[in-house]
Design a protein around this motif. Structure first.
Motif, PDB file in Angstrom:
ATOM      1  N   LEU A 167       0.966  -1.242  -0.135  1.00  0.00           N
ATOM      2  CA  LEU A 167      -0.088   0.005  -0.019  1.00  0.00           C
ATOM      3  C   LEU A 167       0.838   1.227  -0.023  1.00  0.00           C
ATOM      4  O   LEU A 167       0.633   2.179  -0.827  1.00  0.00           O
ATOM      5  N   GLY A 168       1.919   1.236   0.870  1.00  0.00           N
ATOM      6  CA  GLY A 168       2.855   2.537   0.966  1.00  0.00           C
ATOM      7  C   GLY A 168       3.410   2.537  -0.634  1.00  0.00           C
ATOM      8  O   GLY A 168       3.521   3.784  -0.939  1.00  0.00           O
ATOM      9  N   LEU A 169       4.359   1.574  -1.353  1.00  0.00           N
ATOM     10  CA  LEU A 169       4.838   1.984  -2.380  1.00  0.00           C
ATOM     11  C   LEU A 169       3.979   2.368  -3.508  1.00  0.00           C
ATOM     12  O   LEU A 169       4.400   2.906  -4.497  1.00  0.00           O
ATOM     13  N   THR A 170       2.675   1.509  -3.645  1.00  0.00           N
ATOM     14  CA  THR A 170       1.912   1.804  -4.760  1.00  0.00           C
ATOM     15  C   THR A 170       1.136   2.981  -4.593  1.00  0.00           C
ATOM     16  O   THR A 170       0.652   3.717  -5.717  1.00  0.00           O
ATOM     17  N   SER A 171       0.656   3.545  -3.409  1.00  0.00           N
ATOM     18  CA  SER A 171      -0.438   4.405  -3.108  1.00  0.00           C
ATOM     19  C   SER A 171      -1.708   3.914  -3.048  1.00  0.00           C
ATOM     20  O   SER A 171      -2.572   4.822  -3.320  1.00  0.00           O
ATOM     21  N   ALA A 172      -1.955   2.580  -3.220  1.00  0.00           N
ATOM     22  CA  ALA A 172      -3.253   2.050  -3.547  1.00  0.00           C
ATOM     23  C   ALA A 172      -4.158   2.365  -2.393  1.00  0.00           C
ATOM     24  O   ALA A 172      -3.800   2.556  -1.421  1.00  0.00           O
ATOM     25  N   SER A 173      -5.535   2.371  -2.635  1.00  0.00           N
ATOM     26  CA  SER A 173      -6.369   2.823  -1.919  1.00  0.00           C
ATOM     27  C   SER A 173      -7.229   1.420  -1.229  1.00  0.00           C
ATOM     28  O   SER A 173      -7.046   0.399  -2.049  1.00  0.00           O
ATOM     29  N   MET A 174      -7.859   1.216  -0.215  1.00  0.00           N
ATOM     30  CA  MET A 174      -8.387   0.413   0.498  1.00  0.00           C
ATOM     31  C   MET A 174      -9.878   0.534   0.464  1.00  0.00           C
ATOM     32  O   MET A 174     -10.286   1.728   0.895  1.00  0.00           O
ATOM     33  N   GLY A 175     -10.660  -0.407   0.304  1.00  0.00           N
ATOM     34  CA  GLY A 175     -11.970  -0.362   0.709  1.00  0.00           C
ATOM     35  C   GLY A 175     -12.272  -0.759   1.957  1.00  0.00           C
ATOM     36  O   GLY A 175     -11.556  -1.020   2.668  1.00  0.00           O
ATOM     37  N   PRO A 176     -13.574  -0.708   2.611  1.00  0.00           N
ATOM     38  CA  PRO A 176     -13.794  -0.961   4.002  1.00  0.00           C
ATOM     39  C   PRO A 176     -13.172  -2.493   4.469  1.00  0.00           C
ATOM     40  O   PRO A 176     -12.806  -2.453   5.676  1.00  0.00           O
ATOM     41  N   GLY A 177     -13.588  -3.392   3.673  1.00  0.00           N
ATOM     42  CA  GLY A 177     -12.898  -4.602   3.974  1.00  0.00           C
ATOM     43  C   GLY A 177     -11.338  -4.535   4.092  1.00  0.00           C
ATOM     44  O   GLY A 177     -10.775  -5.422   5.101  1.00  0.00           O
ATOM     45  N   ASP A 178     -10.796  -4.032   3.329  1.00  0.00           N
ATOM     46  CA  ASP A 178      -9.260  -3.990   3.380  1.00  0.00           C
ATOM     47  C   ASP A 178      -8.804  -3.178   4.681  1.00  0.00           C
ATOM     48  O   ASP A 178      -7.854  -3.462   5.189  1.00  0.00           O
ATOM     49  N   ALA A 179      -9.564  -2.077   4.799  1.00  0.00           N
ATOM     50  CA  ALA A 179      -9.141  -1.157   5.801  1.00  0.00           C
ATOM     51  C   ALA A 179      -9.112  -1.960   7.138  1.00  0.00           C
ATOM     52  O   ALA A 179      -8.363  -1.588   8.124  1.00  0.00           O
ATOM     53  N   LEU A 180     -10.229  -2.784   7.361  1.00  0.00           N
ATOM     54  CA  LEU A 180     -10.287  -3.678   8.407  1.00  0.00           C
ATOM     55  C   LEU A 180      -9.243  -4.535   8.694  1.00  0.00           C
ATOM     56  O   LEU A 180      -8.595  -4.749   9.514  1.00  0.00           O
ATOM     57  N   LEU A 181      -8.928  -5.284   7.526  1.00  0.00           N
ATOM     58  CA  LEU A 181      -7.710  -6.154   7.462  1.00  0.00           C
ATOM     59  C   LEU A 181      -6.378  -5.967   7.823  1.00  0.00           C
ATOM     60  O   LEU A 181      -5.658  -6.209   8.297  1.00  0.00           O
ATOM     61  N   CYS A 182      -6.246  -4.571   7.356  1.00  0.00           N
ATOM     62  CA  CYS A 182      -4.800  -3.970   7.545  1.00  0.00           C
ATOM     63  C   CYS A 182      -4.711  -3.279   8.800  1.00  0.00           C
ATOM     64  O   CYS A 182      -3.754  -2.464   8.999  1.00  0.00           O
ATOM     65  N   GLY A 183      -5.998  -2.997   9.810  1.00  0.00           N
ATOM     66  CA  GLY A 183      -5.714  -2.077  10.935  1.00  0.00           C
ATOM     67  C   GLY A 183      -5.859  -0.822  11.056  1.00  0.00           C
ATOM     68  O   GLY A 183      -5.574  -0.254  11.886  1.00  0.00           O
ATOM     69  N   PHE A 184      -6.772  -0.165   9.844  1.00  0.00           N
ATOM     70  CA  PHE A 184      -6.848   1.044   9.896  1.00  0.00           C
ATOM     71  C   PHE A 184      -8.319   1.363  10.334  1.00  0.00           C
ATOM     72  O   PHE A 184      -8.566   2.277  10.418  1.00  0.00           O
ATOM     73  N   ALA A 185      -9.119   0.236  10.517  1.00  0.00           N
ATOM     74  CA  ALA A 185     -10.331   0.537  11.133  1.00  0.00           C
ATOM     75  C   ALA A 185     -10.765  -0.655  12.180  1.00  0.00           C
ATOM     76  O   ALA A 185     -10.164  -1.661  12.066  1.00  0.00           O
ATOM     77  N   ASP A 186     -12.032  -0.667  13.025  1.00  0.00           N
ATOM     78  CA  ASP A 186     -12.617  -1.471  13.713  1.00  0.00           C
ATOM     79  C   ASP A 186     -13.632  -2.139  13.517  1.00  0.00           C
ATOM     80  O   ASP A 186     -14.063  -3.232  13.803  1.00  0.00           O
TER      81      ASP A 186
END
Length: 350
Positions: A167-186
């Motif tokens: 995510l950091g190198l590509t600047s790719a975006s996350m949808g809600p499922g990925d945000a939860l998976l990656c620890g950006f949301a609860d």
């Protein structure tokens, strides 16, 4: 910026025991100005000592997003003028990020819609972080010649496997499922239930329990199915080797990721890889923010940040002329200069 303008850009309210902070620049995707940062900081300091406020909730005006990050047009003007204003912005922003992470009362962030860069800094360190079906979450700094900041490098470094590196190198975006998976949301709460959730938060004493009661199963995490090639390719020691593995993997998504990396600032992606690897070993958010401040200040002295913002935001030609132009032209010494402590570039949080 005057306090009057800053107050208009941040709407403050108390609803029962809930202190509400609403970012109020919907036409600019609620992008952050220095005055907004100052207003939020002063408000949180006041509410921390106010027994009438049991919890705080952060939302964004309009339906497009919580916050798209810093006001890049204003940043471009500041950097061209010498960068002193942007250094001060970063300093106060990162200190606010640290305050939110250690806030003595529950801090709830509703990441409905676009939540990127500085928006992640205001939400990703909160006690309770909510995404909806409309959420798009990202740390897209390498696209504009910067390196993930606002504590984002800590969030990326702590994501499962090498997902954060991807995510950091590509600047790719996350949808809600990925945000939860990656620890950006609860929690995932459908956007239609947000008004009901806000009413309940104003009434109930336990925000975490209240949000959990309104949560529903999230959409699938698309990145979960791509862990094999992501973990294998991004485990390499250098960006050049990562790109080589991506191109040789035979996976179409991996080839697309390689093209994204190669389109971003070569300096920024190399510094990002080094910063993420170092962040894994740093003991606290404060230590990571100290590192990010050094890196961001160094970026202000280079050509890529101004050029990246020009290409993406000012002229919108999407054709940045990076300097150096290729990964091979970015030396280890170039990367080391971003990580080194320079006089005046110490945040001093850790």
């Amino acid at each position: 910026m005057s306090a009057e303008v800053a107050e208009v850009q941040v709407v403050l309210d108390r609803d029962g025991g809930l202190g509400r902070i609403v970012l109020n620049r919907p036409r600019a995707l609620n992008s952050l100005t220095h005055g907004m940062i100052a207003t939020i900081r002063a408000t949180l300091d006041d509410w921390a000592a106010d027994d009438r406020v049991r919890a705080v909730v952060l939302t964004g005006a309009g339906e497009r997003g919580l916050c798209a990050g810093a006001d890049l047009r204003a940043m471009h003007r500041e950097v061209v003028a010498g960068g002193a204003g942007t250094r001060a912005f970063f300093r106060d922003e990162y200190r606010l990020n640290a305050l939110i992470a250690r806030y003595p009362k529950p801090f709830v962030a509703l990441m409905d819609g676009i939540t990127m860069g500085g928006g992640v800094g205001l939400s990703g360190h909160g006690a309770v972080r909510v995404v909806t079906e409309r959420s798009t979450v990202a740390m897209p700094e390498t696209r504009i010649g910067l390196v993930p900041d606002v504590g984002g490098s800590r969030l990326l470094a702590r994501a499962p496997g090498e997902l954060g590196t991807h995510l950091g190198l590509t600047s790719a975006s996350m949808g809600p499922g990925d945000a939860l998976l990656c620890g950006f949301a609860d929690h995932f709460v459908p956007s239609a239930r947000i008004p009901e959730l806000l009413e309940a938060l104003a009434r109930d004493a336990e925000p975490a329990t209240t949000v959990a009661a309104h949560a529903e199963p999230p959409p699938p995490a698309e990145l979960a199915e791509q862990r094999d090639w992501i973990d294998t390719c991004y485990a390499a020691d250098t960006v050049e080797e990562i790109v080589e593995r991506l191109l040789d993997s035979g996976v179409p998504e991996a080839k697309e990721s390689a093209e994204l990396v190669l389109g971003n600032s070569p300096t920024a992606v190399k510094v990002t890889l080094a910063a993420l690897r170092r962040a894994r070993a740093l003991p606290s958010l404060e230590a990571v923010l100290d590192q990010e401040y050094r890196i961001s200040c160094a970026a202000l002295d280079g050509p890529d940040l101004v050029e990246g913002i020009r290409a993406q935001v000012i002229d919108k030609d999407r054709n940045p002329q990076w300097s150096p132009r290729t990964l091979a032209d970015v030396t280890d010494a170039d990367v080391a200069r971003f990580l080194a402590l320079r006089e005046g570039d110490e945040l001093g949080l850790a």
